[in-house]
Scaffold this motif. Structure first.
Motif, short mmCIF file in Angstrom:
data_model
loop_
_atom_site.label_atom_id
_atom_site.label_comp_id
_atom_site.label_asym_id
_atom_site.label_seq_id
_atom_site.Cartn_x
_atom_site.Cartn_y
_atom_site.Cartn_z
N SER A 194 0.85 -1.19 0.00
CA SER A 194 0.00 0.00 0.00
C SER A 194 0.88 1.23 0.00
O SER A 194 2.11 1.14 0.18
N ALA A 195 0.28 2.38 -0.17
CA ALA A 195 1.04 3.63 -0.17
C ALA A 195 1.71 3.86 1.18
O ALA A 195 2.71 4.58 1.27
N TYR A 198 4.89 0.48 1.39
CA TYR A 198 5.70 -0.07 0.31
C TYR A 198 7.17 0.37 0.33
O TYR A 198 8.05 -0.33 -0.15
N ARG A 202 10.80 -1.26 -1.29
CA ARG A 202 10.95 -0.80 -2.68
C ARG A 202 12.25 -1.29 -3.30
O ARG A 202 12.26 -1.82 -4.42
N ARG A 215 4.68 5.13 -6.01
CA ARG A 215 3.32 5.40 -5.54
C ARG A 215 2.64 6.35 -6.51
O ARG A 215 3.24 7.30 -7.00
N SER A 218 -3.15 6.82 -4.13
CA SER A 218 -3.31 5.79 -3.11
C SER A 218 -2.87 4.41 -3.60
O SER A 218 -2.94 3.44 -2.86
N VAL A 220 -0.03 1.69 -5.65
CA VAL A 220 1.39 1.42 -5.86
C VAL A 220 1.52 0.77 -7.23
O VAL A 220 0.78 -0.16 -7.56
#
Length: 269
Positions: A194-195, A198, A202, A215, A218, A220
């Motif tokens: 999710s935002a 993440y 990454r 992102r 909202s 990804v």
């Protein structure tokens, strides 16, 4: 003259066997490293030499010439008789070249840190005390020593160099005093992205997929495609120095992929 030539050939043959034996010993069995920093005080001091065991945890096999040239290489391991464990002091290649933006093995730089959390663990730091799967764990050395170095309630402390954790790779503004809970990626484990969560993952996802994770509002996106879940392809470890007040480690730059680990420290001498 013939006898002299034969003598020389025998010497060269024995010397070649010696060189080959040394190379195999260093590559597949044991290696020696000199520690340059104080990040593992008091267990290991600057200038100490450590003997690294490769055979029990599986020696790495890869093209050292390609790696030395800064190219990505396929890393395989010989069969191992022991897994890496929490509390092990592990030697590994630094997982970045230059800036800490993307994972890439630096063949020329080796670090020694303590393994705090294993693949599949959930770890947390609360007031400099390490917890793994909800229980107090090894890592960071003496919390009181670190607290003396980073006193609480200091104005502007969150912006002090060396205090902010994960180099802003989290939306939660973690610090090296308080971090997590953080799940350590394990091969074949799947997480929901999710935002909000993440960013700590990454670099690992981009390294595994060779794609960009970003992102978008909202959502990804991985190379522009919306992604809600991700299954990891590799094991990762959380490494930390015993001298937590002066150690560049996973608190700052994130996870260490298993292929980057050379072996565990057997002893110092």
């Amino acid at each position: 003259m013939k006898r002299f030539r034969k003598w020389i050939e025998n010497i060269l043959f024995v010397a070649s066997l010696g060189v080959l034996g040394f190379a195999l010993w260093h590559a597949l069995l044991f290696a020696s490293f000199k520690i340059p920093s104080d990040s593992m005080l008091p267990a290991v001091k600057p200038g100490d030499k450590v003997l690294v065991d490769k055979i029990t945890t599986g020696a790495r096999i890869f093209d050292i010439f390609e790696a030395a040239a800064g190219k990505e290489v396929k890393i395989r391991r010989t069969p191992r008789f022991r897994k890496f464990k929490r509390g092990d002091c592990l030697v590994f290649n630094f997982p970045f070249r230059g800036e800490w933006k993307q994972i890439a093995m630096d063949y020329h730089i080796y670090y020694l840190k303590r393994c705090v959390a294993l693949p599949g663990d959930t770890m947390e730091i609360r007031d400099f005390q390490y917890y793994v799967n909800g229980r107090p764990s090894v890592g960071g050395g003496d919390p009181q020593r670190v607290k003396a170095f980073f006193p609480p309630d200091t104005e502007g402390l969150d912006s002090m160099p060396g205090y902010r954790a994960m180099k802003r790779d989290t939306a939660t503004y973690w610090t090296i005093r308080n971090l997590g809970p953080l799940f350590i990626p394990k091969r074949d484990s799947e997480i929901h992205l999710s935002a909000a969560n993440y960013l700590p993952y990454r670099k690992a996802i981009e390294w595994e997929t060779s794609k960009k994770l970003k992102r978008s509002g909202s959502k990804v996106r991985l190379d522009g495609e919306v992604i809600e879940n991700y299954r990891f392809r590799e094991n990762y470890y959380f490494m930390a120095g015993d001298n937590a007040a002066n150690s560049q480690d996973s608190r700052y730059w994130g996870f260490v992929p298993e292929p980057f680990i050379a072996g565990r420290m057997l002893c110092k001498y």
